[in-house]
Design a protein around this motif. Sequence first.
Motif, PDB file in Angstrom:
ATOM      1  N   ASP A   2     -29.964  -4.060 -29.817  1.00  0.00           N
ATOM      2  CA  ASP A   2     -29.628  -3.791 -30.973  1.00  0.00           C
ATOM      3  C   ASP A   2     -29.238  -5.229 -31.955  1.00  0.00           C
ATOM      4  O   ASP A   2     -29.159  -6.308 -31.141  1.00  0.00           O
ATOM      5  N   ALA A   3     -29.544  -5.107 -33.234  1.00  0.00           N
ATOM      6  CA  ALA A   3     -29.507  -6.459 -34.098  1.00  0.00           C
ATOM      7  C   ALA A   3     -28.378  -7.271 -33.759  1.00  0.00           C
ATOM      8  O   ALA A   3     -28.379  -8.305 -33.593  1.00  0.00           O
ATOM      9  N   ALA A   4     -27.021  -6.541 -33.839  1.00  0.00           N
ATOM     10  CA  ALA A   4     -25.865  -7.328 -33.599  1.00  0.00           C
ATOM     11  C   ALA A   4     -25.702  -7.921 -32.265  1.00  0.00           C
ATOM     12  O   ALA A   4     -25.223  -9.086 -32.355  1.00  0.00           O
ATOM     13  N   THR A   5     -26.099  -7.519 -31.091  1.00  0.00           N
ATOM     14  CA  THR A   5     -25.965  -7.785 -29.941  1.00  0.00           C
ATOM     15  C   THR A   5     -26.984  -9.117 -29.897  1.00  0.00           C
ATOM     16  O   THR A   5     -26.609 -10.369 -29.149  1.00  0.00           O
ATOM     17  N   LEU A   6     -28.206  -9.224 -30.603  1.00  0.00           N
ATOM     18  CA  LEU A   6     -29.047 -10.092 -30.442  1.00  0.00           C
ATOM     19  C   LEU A   6     -28.558 -11.205 -31.332  1.00  0.00           C
ATOM     20  O   LEU A   6     -28.814 -12.451 -30.831  1.00  0.00           O
ATOM     21  N   LEU A   7     -27.707 -11.086 -32.412  1.00  0.00           N
ATOM     22  CA  LEU A   7     -27.383 -12.159 -33.294  1.00  0.00           C
ATOM     23  C   LEU A   7     -26.151 -12.744 -32.243  1.00  0.00           C
ATOM     24  O   LEU A   7     -26.147 -13.835 -32.417  1.00  0.00           O
ATOM     25  N   PHE A   8     -25.602 -12.138 -31.879  1.00  0.00           N
ATOM     26  CA  PHE A   8     -24.230 -12.523 -30.804  1.00  0.00           C
ATOM     27  C   PHE A   8     -24.828 -13.259 -29.753  1.00  0.00           C
ATOM     28  O   PHE A   8     -24.358 -14.619 -29.420  1.00  0.00           O
ATOM     29  N   THR A   9     -25.883 -12.986 -29.153  1.00  0.00           N
ATOM     30  CA  THR A   9     -26.590 -13.791 -28.024  1.00  0.00           C
ATOM     31  C   THR A   9     -27.023 -15.075 -28.705  1.00  0.00           C
ATOM     32  O   THR A   9     -26.920 -16.116 -27.992  1.00  0.00           O
ATOM     33  N   GLY A 189     -34.557 -13.810 -17.481  1.00  0.00           N
ATOM     34  CA  GLY A 189     -34.110 -13.308 -18.969  1.00  0.00           C
ATOM     35  C   GLY A 189     -35.245 -12.296 -19.349  1.00  0.00           C
ATOM     36  O   GLY A 189     -35.205 -11.273 -20.124  1.00  0.00           O
ATOM     37  N   ILE A 190     -36.486 -12.473 -19.011  1.00  0.00           N
ATOM     38  CA  ILE A 190     -37.892 -11.683 -19.464  1.00  0.00           C
ATOM     39  C   ILE A 190     -37.784 -10.620 -19.026  1.00  0.00           C
ATOM     40  O   ILE A 190     -37.978  -9.421 -19.510  1.00  0.00           O
ATOM     41  N   LEU A 191     -37.529 -10.581 -17.689  1.00  0.00           N
ATOM     42  CA  LEU A 191     -37.310  -9.437 -16.888  1.00  0.00           C
ATOM     43  C   LEU A 191     -36.209  -8.488 -17.649  1.00  0.00           C
ATOM     44  O   LEU A 191     -36.285  -7.531 -17.685  1.00  0.00           O
ATOM     45  N   GLY A 192     -34.969  -9.171 -18.160  1.00  0.00           N
ATOM     46  CA  GLY A 192     -33.991  -8.276 -18.551  1.00  0.00           C
ATOM     47  C   GLY A 192     -34.430  -7.560 -19.778  1.00  0.00           C
ATOM     48  O   GLY A 192     -34.348  -6.443 -20.005  1.00  0.00           O
ATOM     49  N   LEU A 193     -35.461  -8.105 -20.661  1.00  0.00           N
ATOM     50  CA  LEU A 193     -35.907  -7.635 -21.698  1.00  0.00           C
ATOM     51  C   LEU A 193     -36.861  -6.483 -21.489  1.00  0.00           C
ATOM     52  O   LEU A 193     -36.838  -5.508 -22.083  1.00  0.00           O
ATOM     53  N   MET A 194     -37.667  -6.513 -20.563  1.00  0.00           N
ATOM     54  CA  MET A 194     -38.614  -5.657 -19.835  1.00  0.00           C
ATOM     55  C   MET A 194     -37.843  -4.558 -19.393  1.00  0.00           C
ATOM     56  O   MET A 194     -38.543  -3.301 -19.637  1.00  0.00           O
ATOM     57  N   LYS A 195     -36.891  -4.471 -18.766  1.00  0.00           N
ATOM     58  CA  LYS A 195     -36.041  -3.458 -18.032  1.00  0.00           C
ATOM     59  C   LYS A 195     -34.958  -2.864 -18.754  1.00  0.00           C
ATOM     60  O   LYS A 195     -34.341  -1.963 -18.452  1.00  0.00           O
ATOM     61  N   GLY A 196     -34.697  -3.502 -20.028  1.00  0.00           N
ATOM     62  CA  GLY A 196     -33.740  -3.081 -20.928  1.00  0.00           C
ATOM     63  C   GLY A 196     -32.202  -3.561 -20.481  1.00  0.00           C
ATOM     64  O   GLY A 196     -31.215  -2.838 -20.592  1.00  0.00           O
ATOM     65  N   LEU A 197     -32.267  -4.702 -19.598  1.00  0.00           N
ATOM     66  CA  LEU A 197     -31.062  -5.180 -19.071  1.00  0.00           C
ATOM     67  C   LEU A 197     -30.634  -6.035 -20.119  1.00  0.00           C
ATOM     68  O   LEU A 197     -30.673  -7.311 -20.050  1.00  0.00           O
ATOM     69  N   ASP A 198     -29.702  -5.729 -21.203  1.00  0.00           N
ATOM     70  CA  ASP A 198     -29.310  -6.642 -22.362  1.00  0.00           C
ATOM     71  C   ASP A 198     -28.408  -7.553 -21.612  1.00  0.00           C
ATOM     72  O   ASP A 198     -28.561  -8.848 -22.027  1.00  0.00           O
ATOM     73  N   ALA A 331     -46.573 -13.824 -11.960  1.00  0.00           N
ATOM     74  CA  ALA A 331     -46.851 -12.951 -10.956  1.00  0.00           C
ATOM     75  C   ALA A 331     -45.681 -11.893 -10.646  1.00  0.00           C
ATOM     76  O   ALA A 331     -45.954 -10.799 -10.457  1.00  0.00           O
ATOM     77  N   ALA A 332     -44.601 -12.316 -10.308  1.00  0.00           N
ATOM     78  CA  ALA A 332     -43.118 -11.710 -10.245  1.00  0.00           C
ATOM     79  C   ALA A 332     -43.089 -10.727 -11.390  1.00  0.00           C
ATOM     80  O   ALA A 332     -42.640  -9.522 -11.053  1.00  0.00           O
ATOM     81  N   LEU A 333     -43.389 -10.971 -12.672  1.00  0.00           N
ATOM     82  CA  LEU A 333     -42.927 -10.011 -13.813  1.00  0.00           C
ATOM     83  C   LEU A 333     -44.059  -8.864 -13.590  1.00  0.00           C
ATOM     84  O   LEU A 333     -43.683  -7.882 -13.736  1.00  0.00           O
ATOM     85  N   VAL A 334     -45.373  -9.371 -13.077  1.00  0.00           N
ATOM     86  CA  VAL A 334     -46.600  -8.164 -12.927  1.00  0.00           C
ATOM     87  C   VAL A 334     -46.200  -7.265 -11.893  1.00  0.00           C
ATOM     88  O   VAL A 334     -46.304  -6.136 -12.078  1.00  0.00           O
ATOM     89  N   LEU A 335     -45.558  -7.805 -10.907  1.00  0.00           N
ATOM     90  CA  LEU A 335     -45.386  -7.169  -9.746  1.00  0.00           C
ATOM     91  C   LEU A 335     -44.006  -6.038  -9.930  1.00  0.00           C
ATOM     92  O   LEU A 335     -44.066  -4.807  -9.642  1.00  0.00           O
ATOM     93  N   SER A 336     -43.222  -6.454 -10.932  1.00  0.00           N
ATOM     94  CA  SER A 336     -42.024  -5.755 -11.373  1.00  0.00           C
ATOM     95  C   SER A 336     -42.492  -4.548 -12.346  1.00  0.00           C
ATOM     96  O   SER A 336     -42.025  -3.603 -11.833  1.00  0.00           O
ATOM     97  N   ALA A 337     -43.223  -4.991 -13.258  1.00  0.00           N
ATOM     98  CA  ALA A 337     -43.802  -4.057 -13.884  1.00  0.00           C
ATOM     99  C   ALA A 337     -44.477  -2.903 -13.250  1.00  0.00           C
ATOM    100  O   ALA A 337     -44.585  -1.750 -13.622  1.00  0.00           O
ATOM    101  N   ALA A 338     -45.237  -3.293 -12.216  1.00  0.00           N
ATOM    102  CA  ALA A 338     -45.958  -2.336 -11.448  1.00  0.00           C
ATOM    103  C   ALA A 338     -44.952  -1.569 -10.426  1.00  0.00           C
ATOM    104  O   ALA A 338     -45.419  -0.592  -9.705  1.00  0.00           O
TER     105      ALA A 338
END
Length: 342
Positions: A2-9, A189-198, A331-338
């Motif tokens: 959410d916007a508030a969590t992103l701002l705090f981050t 961190g990018i994996l966290g965005l992909m997986k919804g791990l805020d 490559a790791a992100l692609v494999l994780s997405a798969a």
Amino acid sequence: MDAATLLFTLLSALVSFASSLVGVKWWIGRAHAIGFVGRDMNKPGHVEVAEAGGVWVSLGVALGLLTFIGLETYVFNDQDLLKEYTSLALMLFMSGYLGFLDDVLGWKKGLRAVYRVLLMAPISLPLVILKVGIPTITLPLIGTVDLGLIYYLVLIPLGVTGASNGFNMLAGYNGLEATQGILLVLFSGILGLMKGLDGLFTASLIMVAGIAGFLVFNRYPAKVFPGNTFTYATGAYFAALAILFKTVKFSLALFTLYFVELALFLRGLRDGVYKENFGRPLPDGSLLPPYDKSYSLTHAALKALVKIRGRAREPDVVLFIALLQTLIGVAALVLSAAGLLS
């Protein structure tokens, strides 16, 4: 997120960046004033650089984590990540202290290698005592296995010890350790965005910001060295993120270059060579490989660059390894997405 969590981050990342930047800038002057400097081995002549600047990364990132906890607590009365982020901050201070002790005692005169390994195990205590992470693994043909106390008392210390000492192996060039640290944590961190791990995204961004503040002064030509203060803390933090947010397979894939570095190091021991990563500096500032064989990725990078471009410069070695790390990360992100690195 959410916007508030992103701002705090973002605010917490700014605190981390600013604290690291200001602290390192002050430290450079003080280190030279008291003679706490070391020779830059990849430069011709005798260039001296401030030592152990990584201590300010640990402090900056810890302040960033505490800022996020404070904002979430006082604004939303939300303490969901209190245990996780507190354990990260504690572990940063503990691992950073051990590294700083090693730096103060002196290069090649500090803690013996065996003590470095053994003393890193207690660094995982914040994770063990607070009982963070999930003690289950999924094995082929067997399914999910609950490891119970074995996970907390054996696997977590092994993971933190292995990552902190492993990250310390690929080093010795201006900006190399900091660039690698940014890439490893950034891809997490990018994996966290992909997986919804805020929580993973926030903790990663705060660490990336802290390292970026340090890199301002550590990039070529460096005014400050990271020291074991930085490498121990960054490796331990990377391992902790994998443990806390259950991304161990992904993180192991990201760590591929360090497994290669270990293999090359063992090759050196087999050949009776206790290798150094540095190149052989020439008067024009370029570098030559120090050995006939490659006992480090830095040696392999030097040889490749000399063959491709006719000469190798220190920033080129860092860029070469960073490109390899980026390819592995993608490559790791692609494999994780798969679903292959879940």
